[in-house]
Design a protein around this motif. Sequence first.
Motif, PDB file in Angstrom:
ATOM      1  N   THR A  20      -6.843   3.312 -24.610  1.00 15.18           N
ATOM      2  CA  THR A  20      -7.216   3.136 -26.014  1.00 15.18           C
ATOM      3  C   THR A  20      -8.725   2.967 -26.142  1.00 15.18           C
ATOM      4  O   THR A  20      -9.367   3.584 -27.005  1.00 15.18           O
ATOM      5  CB  THR A  20      -6.512   1.915 -26.620  1.00 15.18           C
ATOM      6  OG1 THR A  20      -5.094   2.110 -26.567  1.00 15.18           O
ATOM      7  CG2 THR A  20      -6.937   1.694 -28.058  1.00 15.18           C
ATOM      8  N   ARG A  21      -9.292   2.146 -25.284  1.00 14.76           N
ATOM      9  CA  ARG A  21     -10.745   1.925 -25.317  1.00 14.76           C
ATOM     10  C   ARG A  21     -11.495   3.242 -25.077  1.00 14.76           C
ATOM     11  O   ARG A  21     -12.464   3.546 -25.777  1.00 14.76           O
ATOM     12  CB  ARG A  21     -11.146   0.890 -24.269  1.00 14.76           C
ATOM     13  CG  ARG A  21     -12.626   0.517 -24.300  1.00 14.76           C
ATOM     14  CD  ARG A  21     -12.933  -0.559 -23.265  1.00 14.76           C
ATOM     15  NE  ARG A  21     -14.283  -1.052 -23.436  1.00 14.76           N
ATOM     16  CZ  ARG A  21     -15.374  -0.482 -22.942  1.00 14.76           C
ATOM     17  NH1 ARG A  21     -15.247   0.639 -22.235  1.00 14.76           N
ATOM     18  NH2 ARG A  21     -16.566  -1.006 -23.138  1.00 14.76           N
ATOM     19  N   SER A  22     -11.036   3.994 -24.098  1.00 14.13           N
ATOM     20  CA  SER A  22     -11.690   5.270 -23.790  1.00 14.13           C
ATOM     21  C   SER A  22     -11.584   6.233 -24.971  1.00 14.13           C
ATOM     22  O   SER A  22     -12.541   6.963 -25.272  1.00 14.13           O
ATOM     23  CB  SER A  22     -11.059   5.900 -22.546  1.00 14.13           C
ATOM     24  OG  SER A  22     -11.288   5.109 -21.402  1.00 14.13           O
ATOM     25  N   ARG A  23     -10.427   6.240 -25.635  1.00 14.90           N
ATOM     26  CA  ARG A  23     -10.247   7.137 -26.787  1.00 14.90           C
ATOM     27  C   ARG A  23     -11.179   6.735 -27.926  1.00 14.90           C
ATOM     28  O   ARG A  23     -11.761   7.602 -28.593  1.00 14.90           O
ATOM     29  CB  ARG A  23      -8.793   7.121 -27.253  1.00 14.90           C
ATOM     30  CG  ARG A  23      -8.519   8.136 -28.363  1.00 14.90           C
ATOM     31  CD  ARG A  23      -7.048   8.372 -28.590  1.00 14.90           C
ATOM     32  NE  ARG A  23      -6.385   7.285 -29.282  1.00 14.90           N
ATOM     33  CZ  ARG A  23      -5.547   6.413 -28.715  1.00 14.90           C
ATOM     34  NH1 ARG A  23      -5.272   6.501 -27.423  1.00 14.90           N
ATOM     35  NH2 ARG A  23      -4.979   5.456 -29.420  1.00 14.90           N
ATOM     36  N   ILE A  24     -11.323   5.447 -28.145  1.00 16.98           N
ATOM     37  CA  ILE A  24     -12.221   4.965 -29.202  1.00 16.98           C
ATOM     38  C   ILE A  24     -13.660   5.399 -28.912  1.00 16.98           C
ATOM     39  O   ILE A  24     -14.365   5.905 -29.790  1.00 16.98           O
ATOM     40  CB  ILE A  24     -12.138   3.427 -29.324  1.00 16.98           C
ATOM     41  CG1 ILE A  24     -10.767   3.008 -29.866  1.00 16.98           C
ATOM     42  CG2 ILE A  24     -13.258   2.900 -30.229  1.00 16.98           C
ATOM     43  CD1 ILE A  24     -10.510   1.515 -29.791  1.00 16.98           C
ATOM     44  N   ILE A  25     -14.097   5.224 -27.673  1.00 16.32           N
ATOM     45  CA  ILE A  25     -15.475   5.575 -27.309  1.00 16.32           C
ATOM     46  C   ILE A  25     -15.710   7.072 -27.440  1.00 16.32           C
ATOM     47  O   ILE A  25     -16.726   7.508 -28.004  1.00 16.32           O
ATOM     48  CB  ILE A  25     -15.787   5.103 -25.869  1.00 16.32           C
ATOM     49  CG1 ILE A  25     -15.758   3.583 -25.788  1.00 16.32           C
ATOM     50  CG2 ILE A  25     -17.148   5.633 -25.415  1.00 16.32           C
ATOM     51  CD1 ILE A  25     -15.829   3.047 -24.366  1.00 16.32           C
ATOM     52  N   ALA A  26     -14.788   7.871 -26.924  1.00 15.15           N
ATOM     53  CA  ALA A  26     -14.944   9.328 -26.981  1.00 15.15           C
ATOM     54  C   ALA A  26     -14.961   9.811 -28.428  1.00 15.15           C
ATOM     55  O   ALA A  26     -15.759  10.693 -28.794  1.00 15.15           O
ATOM     56  CB  ALA A  26     -13.815  10.006 -26.208  1.00 15.15           C
ATOM     57  N   THR A  27     -14.095   9.243 -29.256  1.00 12.32           N
ATOM     58  CA  THR A  27     -14.067   9.619 -30.671  1.00 12.32           C
ATOM     59  C   THR A  27     -15.365   9.242 -31.355  1.00 12.32           C
ATOM     60  O   THR A  27     -15.957  10.039 -32.100  1.00 12.32           O
ATOM     61  CB  THR A  27     -12.889   8.936 -31.382  1.00 12.32           C
ATOM     62  OG1 THR A  27     -11.663   9.342 -30.777  1.00 12.32           O
ATOM     63  CG2 THR A  27     -12.868   9.293 -32.865  1.00 12.32           C
ATOM     64  N   ALA A  28     -15.836   8.019 -31.111  1.00 12.16           N
ATOM     65  CA  ALA A  28     -17.085   7.564 -31.716  1.00 12.16           C
ATOM     66  C   ALA A  28     -18.258   8.426 -31.256  1.00 12.16           C
ATOM     67  O   ALA A  28     -19.138   8.757 -32.057  1.00 12.16           O
ATOM     68  CB  ALA A  28     -17.339   6.100 -31.350  1.00 12.16           C
ATOM     69  N   ALA A  29     -18.252   8.810 -29.993  1.00 11.65           N
ATOM     70  CA  ALA A  29     -19.338   9.653 -29.472  1.00 11.65           C
ATOM     71  C   ALA A  29     -19.372  10.996 -30.186  1.00 11.65           C
ATOM     72  O   ALA A  29     -20.454  11.486 -30.570  1.00 11.65           O
ATOM     73  CB  ALA A  29     -19.168   9.854 -27.970  1.00 11.65           C
ATOM     74  N   ASP A  30     -18.212  11.605 -30.382  1.00 13.08           N
ATOM     75  CA  ASP A  30     -18.150  12.897 -31.065  1.00 13.08           C
ATOM     76  C   ASP A  30     -18.603  12.773 -32.523  1.00 13.08           C
ATOM     77  O   ASP A  30     -19.350  13.627 -33.029  1.00 13.08           O
ATOM     78  CB  ASP A  30     -16.722  13.458 -31.021  1.00 13.08           C
ATOM     79  CG  ASP A  30     -16.316  13.916 -29.626  1.00 13.08           C
ATOM     80  OD1 ASP A  30     -17.224  14.128 -28.788  1.00 13.08           O
ATOM     81  OD2 ASP A  30     -15.105  14.044 -29.376  1.00 13.08           O
TER      82      ASP A  30
END
Length: 214
Positions: A20-30
């Motif tokens: 979940t944390r990784s998905r949040i970071i990747a989404t925010a980065a995009d």
Amino acid sequence: MDETVRATAAARLTTRGARTRSRIIATAADLMYVRGIGGTTLDDVVSVSKVSKSQLYRHFVDKPALVRAVVEFVGERTIDVERERLGNVRTFAGLRRWRDAIVEQNALHDGRYGCPLGSLANEVSDQDAVVRGKLDDLFKAWRELFEGLVHRFQEDGLIPQDTDAAKLAIGFVAAVQGGYLLAQTSRDVAPMATAIDMSIAHLDLLSRERAEGL
């Protein structure tokens, strides 16, 4: 529930939490790459990443904390790509292939969004000393990749041994970053290609001068 079951459940939750944390970071980065940090809200991140606000706040206490994580994520990804592209370049042909790859990648969006690292630096360097330090470390790592390339050229006798590798590396990074900015404002990668070509031409000039001096 016995201890084995408890441990298995805890591990499963930890793994799920990490995803979940990784998905949040990747989404925010995009989102931040396209919209900018200022144009990206936590609500945007929640909506696109399909997590709840409570899940987001479980991992990040506020937006600055998320931005710091994004900088690390984008930085590591950028440097990893450049390390793969530059790490084994030992010829001018290889250097020009690197140039073609980075320009063609930026051309996919007509240069619209600029350098992932440079864009982050422009937005947050004056607001967050921790992020500024991290970005400085990342740009140093990028310069070191160019220094390594120059040293390999020296080892192979392509350019003079007394060439200042550190200064050349700064010049290459500056050419890339300036090229990204020019491409972003003009929506055309031609200025970026020219800026990088000038740095390569300088190396080529050093090579010719060395050959003539032999």
